[in-house]
Design a protein around this motif. Structure first.
Motif, PDB file in Angstrom:
ATOM      1  N   VAL A  96      12.737 -67.803  36.217  1.00 59.31           N
ATOM      2  CA  VAL A  96      12.979 -66.747  35.242  1.00 59.31           C
ATOM      3  C   VAL A  96      13.523 -67.470  34.024  1.00 59.31           C
ATOM      4  O   VAL A  96      14.618 -68.038  34.070  1.00 59.31           O
ATOM      5  N   VAL A  97      12.723 -67.511  32.964  1.00 56.92           N
ATOM      6  CA  VAL A  97      13.084 -68.291  31.782  1.00 56.92           C
ATOM      7  C   VAL A  97      13.086 -67.408  30.541  1.00 56.92           C
ATOM      8  O   VAL A  97      12.369 -66.407  30.470  1.00 56.92           O
ATOM      9  N   ALA A  98      13.905 -67.803  29.566  1.00 56.50           N
ATOM     10  CA  ALA A  98      14.000 -67.066  28.311  1.00 56.50           C
ATOM     11  C   ALA A  98      13.881 -68.044  27.154  1.00 56.50           C
ATOM     12  O   ALA A  98      14.347 -69.184  27.239  1.00 56.50           O
ATOM     13  N   GLY A  99      13.262 -67.578  26.078  1.00 54.78           N
ATOM     14  CA  GLY A  99      13.121 -68.401  24.886  1.00 54.78           C
ATOM     15  C   GLY A  99      12.351 -67.657  23.813  1.00 54.78           C
ATOM     16  O   GLY A  99      11.927 -66.513  24.009  1.00 54.78           O
ATOM     17  N   HIS A 100      12.171 -68.305  22.692  1.00 54.32           N
ATOM     18  CA  HIS A 100      11.384 -67.716  21.607  1.00 54.32           C
ATOM     19  C   HIS A 100       9.904 -67.769  21.979  1.00 54.32           C
ATOM     20  O   HIS A 100       9.453 -68.707  22.644  1.00 54.32           O
ATOM     21  N   ALA A 101       9.158 -66.784  21.560  1.00 57.33           N
ATOM     22  CA  ALA A 101       7.768 -66.618  21.977  1.00 57.33           C
ATOM     23  C   ALA A 101       6.919 -67.866  21.760  1.00 57.33           C
ATOM     24  O   ALA A 101       6.223 -68.313  22.684  1.00 57.33           O
ATOM     25  N   GLU A 102       6.949 -68.457  20.590  1.00 58.73           N
ATOM     26  CA  GLU A 102       6.105 -69.619  20.303  1.00 58.73           C
ATOM     27  C   GLU A 102       6.500 -70.826  21.142  1.00 58.73           C
ATOM     28  O   GLU A 102       5.647 -71.540  21.662  1.00 58.73           O
ATOM     29  N   LYS A 103       7.795 -71.059  21.283  1.00 56.60           N
ATOM     30  CA  LYS A 103       8.255 -72.198  22.085  1.00 56.60           C
ATOM     31  C   LYS A 103       7.943 -71.987  23.557  1.00 56.60           C
ATOM     32  O   LYS A 103       7.636 -72.932  24.277  1.00 56.60           O
ATOM     33  N   MET A 104       7.999 -70.738  23.993  1.00 54.53           N
ATOM     34  CA  MET A 104       7.681 -70.425  25.385  1.00 54.53           C
ATOM     35  C   MET A 104       6.202 -70.700  25.660  1.00 54.53           C
ATOM     36  O   MET A 104       5.853 -71.278  26.684  1.00 54.53           O
ATOM     37  N   LYS A 105       5.324 -70.308  24.745  1.00 63.18           N
ATOM     38  CA  LYS A 105       3.890 -70.561  24.918  1.00 63.18           C
ATOM     39  C   LYS A 105       3.616 -72.055  25.029  1.00 63.18           C
ATOM     40  O   LYS A 105       2.836 -72.498  25.875  1.00 63.18           O
ATOM     41  N   LYS A 106       4.271 -72.839  24.190  1.00 61.91           N
ATOM     42  CA  LYS A 106       4.093 -74.295  24.210  1.00 61.91           C
ATOM     43  C   LYS A 106       4.599 -74.856  25.543  1.00 61.91           C
ATOM     44  O   LYS A 106       3.939 -75.702  26.157  1.00 61.91           O
ATOM     45  N   PHE A 107       5.750 -74.405  25.998  1.00 59.40           N
ATOM     46  CA  PHE A 107       6.317 -74.866  27.268  1.00 59.40           C
ATOM     47  C   PHE A 107       5.357 -74.568  28.416  1.00 59.40           C
ATOM     48  O   PHE A 107       5.080 -75.425  29.251  1.00 59.40           O
ATOM     49  N   ILE A 108       4.835 -73.367  28.449  1.00 60.99           N
ATOM     50  CA  ILE A 108       3.923 -72.958  29.533  1.00 60.99           C
ATOM     51  C   ILE A 108       2.652 -73.827  29.508  1.00 60.99           C
ATOM     52  O   ILE A 108       2.205 -74.296  30.554  1.00 60.99           O
ATOM     53  N   SER A 109       2.099 -74.061  28.339  1.00 57.03           N
ATOM     54  CA  SER A 109       0.859 -74.842  28.274  1.00 57.03           C
ATOM     55  C   SER A 109       1.086 -76.316  28.628  1.00 57.03           C
ATOM     56  O   SER A 109       0.213 -76.947  29.209  1.00 57.03           O
TER      57      SER A 109
END
Length: 112
Positions: A96-109
């Motif tokens: 369960v992670v939280a962050g800003h949308a753009e940084k989260m997308k980068k982390f996931i990819s």
């Protein structure tokens, strides 16, 4: 996190904000804050690495709120709330992670 983001996260965790979704992909968005449930796969680059080693907060602006071990889901020790920097990721865990949308997308990819 700013004070406002921390309050918003508190409301979400406390149940004041509810957005029904399938459990595999829970995402709540408030302003630019995104909260996701992410599965650690066998091939994930984060396997065997700790939160601190990966620098999730510093390098990715990602906060790990909790980790659920799917093998122990119904046991008391099946979830780790607010894991520290020494916590090591393993396949079969749900983050369960939280962050800003753009940084989260980068982390996931990059990491999952």
């Amino acid at each position: 996190m700013t004070d406002q983001e921390a309050r918003q996260l508190g409301f979400i965790i406390g149940g004041a904000f509810y957005q029904p979704r399938a459990l595999e992909k829970l995402e709540a968005a408030v302003a630019d804050l995104r909260i996701d449930w992410l599965k650690v796969k066998e091939t994930s680059p984060i396997n065997g690495h700790s939160i601190g080693e990966l620098g999730l907060r510093k390098n990715h602006a990602i906060v790990v709120v909790a980790v659920i071990d799917d093998r122990c889901r119904n046991r008391k020790d099946g979830a780790c709330i607010n894991p520290g920097p020494g916590f090591v990721f393993q396949p079969g865990q749900t983050l369960v992670v939280a962050g800003h949308a753009e940084k989260m997308k980068k982390f996931i990819s990059e990491m999952l």
